[in-house]
Each structure stands twice: as C-alpha cells, then as structure tokens.
Design an enzyme around this catalytic site. Structure first.
Site, PDB file in Angstrom:
ATOM      1  N   HIS A  79       2.758  -3.071   6.974  1.00 12.37           N
ATOM      2  CA  HIS A  79       1.585  -2.075   6.568  1.00 12.37           C
ATOM      3  C   HIS A  79       1.421  -0.859   7.857  1.00 12.37           C
ATOM      4  CE1 HIS A  79      -0.542  -4.255   3.176  1.00 12.37           C
ATOM      5  NE2 HIS A  79       0.172  -5.207   3.773  1.00 12.37           N
ATOM      6  N   GLU A 118       1.466   4.115   2.828  1.00 16.60           N
ATOM      7  CA  GLU A 118       2.051   3.613   4.172  1.00 16.60           C
ATOM      8  C   GLU A 118       3.595   4.119   4.339  1.00 16.60           C
ATOM      9  OE1 GLU A 118       0.104  -0.263   4.438  1.00 16.60           O
ATOM     10  OE2 GLU A 118      -1.753   0.514   4.039  1.00 16.60           O
ATOM     11  N   HIS A 178       0.747  -1.141   0.071  1.00 13.99           N
ATOM     12  CA  HIS A 178      -0.039   0.040   0.074  1.00 13.99           C
ATOM     13  C   HIS A 178       0.961   1.142   0.033  1.00 13.99           C
ATOM     14  CE1 HIS A 178      -3.277  -2.788   1.806  1.00 13.99           C
ATOM     15  NE2 HIS A 178      -3.364  -2.676   0.532  1.00 13.99           N
ATOM     16  N   GLU A 212       1.346  -3.911  11.303  1.00 10.58           N
ATOM     17  CA  GLU A 212       0.747  -2.587  11.100  1.00 10.58           C
ATOM     18  C   GLU A 212       1.508  -1.752  12.006  1.00 10.58           C
ATOM     19  OE1 GLU A 212      -1.656  -1.751   9.041  1.00 10.58           O
ATOM     20  OE2 GLU A 212      -2.834  -3.505   8.657  1.00 10.58           O
TER      21      GLU A 212
HETATM   22 ZN   LIG Z   1      -1.710  -1.537   4.220  1.00 16.05          ZN
END
Ligand SMILES: [Zn+2]
Length: 490
Positions: A303, A180, A177, A369
C-alpha cells in the site's frame, strides 16, 4: 457560481491567515486543544485534503467510523493526512482534533510516465512468462468487477514462479487501493528480478528452485484505470449498491475477518465502504480463493504511504500469539528503514487481507506502506528506484526464510564465500554449529559440518564437476537454526 466565488476566497484567505501558527499547531507543546484552522471546499469532489492532529488513536478510529478517506498516519507526531467532507470536518472538530488544510492538488492523481497501466502490466507479465516458460506461468485468478458486468475486459493476473509443487508459498500482492501508484511497481520489479537473475544470482536461483512464488501486481485493475486518468480512486468501481460521487467498494475492508465491525463504513459513497457482505467483490473472492488453495507462508501486501511495515492484528489490540510475526516484522523494518509495528497501534480496522490471511490460514502477513508523507499516492516515477531499494531486501528476506520462518531467531550469516581453502562465512551473533549442503538443503543437522572459530565458520567440501548451489546456515546458542546463505560451489 460567481455568487459563490467571494465566499470561497474569504475562506481561503482566512486559511492563509491561520497559516502563521501552523508550525505551533503541529507540536501541541503549547498545551490545550490543538488549533483548528478554517477549511475551504473548493475541489469538485466536495472533499478537502487536511492534516489532522488527532490526539489519540481512539479518536482516529472513531473518525474512521464516519467513513473518512485516511491517507497516512504518523504515530509519533499523532498526525494523519486525509480527505474529509464538511460533515466529517465537523466530526473531527467535535473530537477536538487540530485541522489544517493541504493543497487541493493532493486530491488529484498524477499518473507519471513510467508507471504501468493495467494493459502494460498484463503484457509485461506475459513477456516474462514467455521468456522463462520453464519457471513462470501466468494465472488468471478471475474477472474484475467491470468484467463481470461486461463493461471492460480486465482480469486479476498473477505470475507464478517456481518449479514443481509442495514448496513453501510466498505471495506478493499490490494495488488493493487503485491510486497507490508505486505499489504494482514493487511486485513487477520482483517478477523481473526473479526471471532475470534465475541461474545467475545464487540466492535468486535458490529461492526459485525451492519456493512457489505468486506475484499479483494489481488486485484492483478497474479502480486503477480511473487512477491513470487522474482520479484519486481508492476503491474498485462497483456501483450497484449506490454511490454516485465516489463509487466502489474498499477491497481492503471487504475480507471476512471482523468485517463491518470497526474502521469501515456502510455508506457506498465512503472511501472505506466495506461492501454489502464479506467477499462481495470478485477481486477479494479471487484473492481468498488463491490463498485458501495455496496457504501461503508469507503475504506481503503493498500500500501507500507512510514508510511502514504493519502486521496483524489490525482489528483488535490483542497480541497475535505468533512470535514470528513481530520478529520478522521488525527485521523487515531494519531492512527497509520503515517504522515497524502491529497495525492496531495506529488505529483499528476490520475486513482487511492481512488479518484474514493470518486468522484463517496462519499466514505471516504484512502490510507495507510504500513512500513517505511527502511522496503521497502519486510520486514522480523517478522515486520508484528508491522504493525498490527499500522494499527489495525485505521481499527477498521473506523468500529466504519461507522454508522455516523461525530462522529469524537464529544467527544471521554474511560474507559467505568459496575460496581455494574451502567455505568461509561470518556470523553476526555467537554460533554453536554451522553446516553446508550442496545442491538442495537436507534436514537441519545432517549437512557438511563447518568448524567454528569466533564468529567465523570454515569447512571443506568435495569439489563438483558442475556449478551447484551451496547452502549454509548456523545454529545459535538458543538452539535455533538461522536463515540460509547461498552461493555457487565454484
Ligand atoms: Zn492502501
């Protein structure tokens, strides 16, 4: 435009008025449905940034099916942050969710000085490979989508660190992504640490000597180029299947496992657009081919954000049937301070890399994350030091147990030292046996035996003319050998 302005101002004013009860809305201690404030669509994207009090996981999964751009989830508060269009706001209201608006500022990306662009990532990887050509190689895994269209010249670059072949493989990947921003930095810093400390730090030296380490800092370089210019771009930039406002395919919904079944969208303009087929994108194909060829023991994929460690399954509630997966995940949670749980506890989604790598290759796969809810996608670069301190220990732990992940069930050692009296090491749990190896470790049970006294183990070894690695591990009462501790023999 001037006709619209009063309407927008009215909505904003209503939102501010509703703000007095925001604190109560977050708690739902008052009972009943969570309150839902008005939402103004004042950003050029046509989206509004909101906090959703979603009530339960199934409602969140259902909303995800409408293709919302979900940013973060807090399972304790049952709150999510997301960007929604007017139709999705209506869906959320119909599902009985509480809604309060976040500032439009959250819809921009701020690319702070310090973060690496694609070009800077590429030159850093080249410099590292050049500095230690004996242990590091740059590998071009394939073209980005824009390169396949001759619109740009970006590759999926990997740095491979290690010696020889046939070693356990560990893969660190970031930036599926684009926006990020802190995630490529984690992988770059690990590359710098491994190169810089090889031959200096005994554990780093041990892992480089005995593992094959693959670092892919930027899986989505095309999307990242947009993010550096201020776009809140999540996906790659593939526009052939449509999508005018927000182009691209969500690379982390494009893997084959449970593709197109849950938590993604068939609509090209959605931020969770899964693509036209599994592995339709050159970026996911490149990652698939790397993993298929290398069969990594570990995949850590970075992420943002939520401060979480998540493991498969993401697409179904069933337990993953590999006890090492949650055990190591919980250890990662301890080492990072992040919340650690199976991904499906948050919400369900198919088509991601961790479920695919675990299902297809048995890879112990983790989504990390990075960053808290206040960090968002684009924290000031100064926050990266903290993220690195949180993430480095678990990345090193993956390297430590890569030769035998079940070591997580054995005793953890600490304070390993070589003194005039010989080897001394301490254990955090009862130890039945302990042993040492010089140079490289042999089969468990064939090393130099250490004497156990309480939670300490001591032993002697013939001194060596040159400095060597000294490896120590211990077996617990459950019969499991624990992870390695490594130091220099002198
Ligand atoms: Zn992500």
């Amino acid at each position: 435009m001037s006709m619209l302005r009063p309407l927008v101002l009215t909505l904003v004013a209503a939102s501010v008025l509703a703000g007095c009860s925001l604190a109560d809305q977050g708690r739902s201690l008052l009972g009943g449905e969570p309150e839902s404030g008005p939402v103004a669509f004042t950003h050029s994207s046509g989206l509004a940034a909101v906090t959703l009090r979603y009530g339960n996981r199934d409602k969140l999964t259902q909303l995800l099916g409408s293709g919302i751009d979900l940013w973060s989830v807090d399972n304790d508060l049952m709150e999510a942050q997301a960007a929604l269009n007017p139709a999705q706001i209506e869906t959320a209201r119909k599902l009985g969710m509480g809604i309060s608006q976040l500032p439009d500022r959250r819809l921009f990306n701020r690319f702070d000085a310090g973060y690496h662009t694609y070009e800077q990532v590429a030159s850093k990887l080249r410099a590292l490979a050049q500095k230690r050509g004996d242990i590091a190689t740059i590998v071009d895994l394939g073209d980005s989508w824009e390169k396949t269209q001759k619109r740009a010249d970006r590759d999926l670059l990997a740095l491979k660190i290690g010696k020889g072949s046939g070693k356990p493989v560990v893969l660190f990947a970031a930036c599926h992504h684009a926006r990020e921003l802190a995630t490529p930095e984690m992988v770059l810093r690990m590359a710098e640490l491994l190169i810089g400390q090889y031959g200096v730090d005994p554990e780093i030296t041990a892992w480089v000597d005995t593992r094959e380490i693959w670092l892919v800092p930027m899986v989505n370089p095309d999307g990242h180029a947009l993010a550096t210019r201020g776009d809140s771009q999540r996906k790659n930039t593939n526009d052939v299947s449509g999508g005018k406002r927000r182009v691209g395919v969500d690379l982390n919904r494009n893997y084959a496992t449970a593709w197109g079944t849950v938590g993604d969208s068939p609509h090209p303009e959605s931020d969770t657009f899964r693509g036209t087929a599994p592995f339709s994108e050159p970026e996911t194909k490149a990652m698939r081919d790397l993993m298929t060829a290398k069969k990594p023991v570990f995949l850590l994929t970075f992420h943002s954000y939520s401060n979480m460690v998540l493991w498969p399954w993401d697409h179904k509630d069933a337990s993953p049937l590999d006890p090492r997966l949650p055990a190591i995940g919980k250890e990662f949670g301890k080492l990072s301070g992040y919340v650690a749980q199976q991904g499906s506890e948050l919400y369900l989604n198919g088509g991601d890399d961790v479920d695919w790598a675990f299902e297809t290759l048995g890879t112990l796969s983790y989504t990390i994350e990075v960053g808290s809810r206040s960090d968002g996608f684009d924290p000031p670069y100064s926050r990266v030091d903290r993220f690195w301190n949180e993430n480095r220990p678990m990345m090193l732990y993956a390297l430590k147990v890569a030769d035998r992940p079940a070591g997580v069930f054995g005793p953890a050692l600490r304070d390993l030292a070589v003194t005039e009296a010989g080897i001394l090491v301490r254990s955090e749990s009862p130890v039945e046996r302990a042993e040492a190896f010089l140079g490289t470790p042999g089969a468990s049970g064939t090393g130099i035996p250490l004497a156990i006294a309480g939670n300490e183990a001591r032993g002697q070894f013939a001194t060596t003319a040159s400095r060597q690695l000294l490896w120590v591990h211990a077996r617990g009462r459950n019969g499991e050998w624990g992870p390695w501790e490594v130091t220099w023999s002198r």
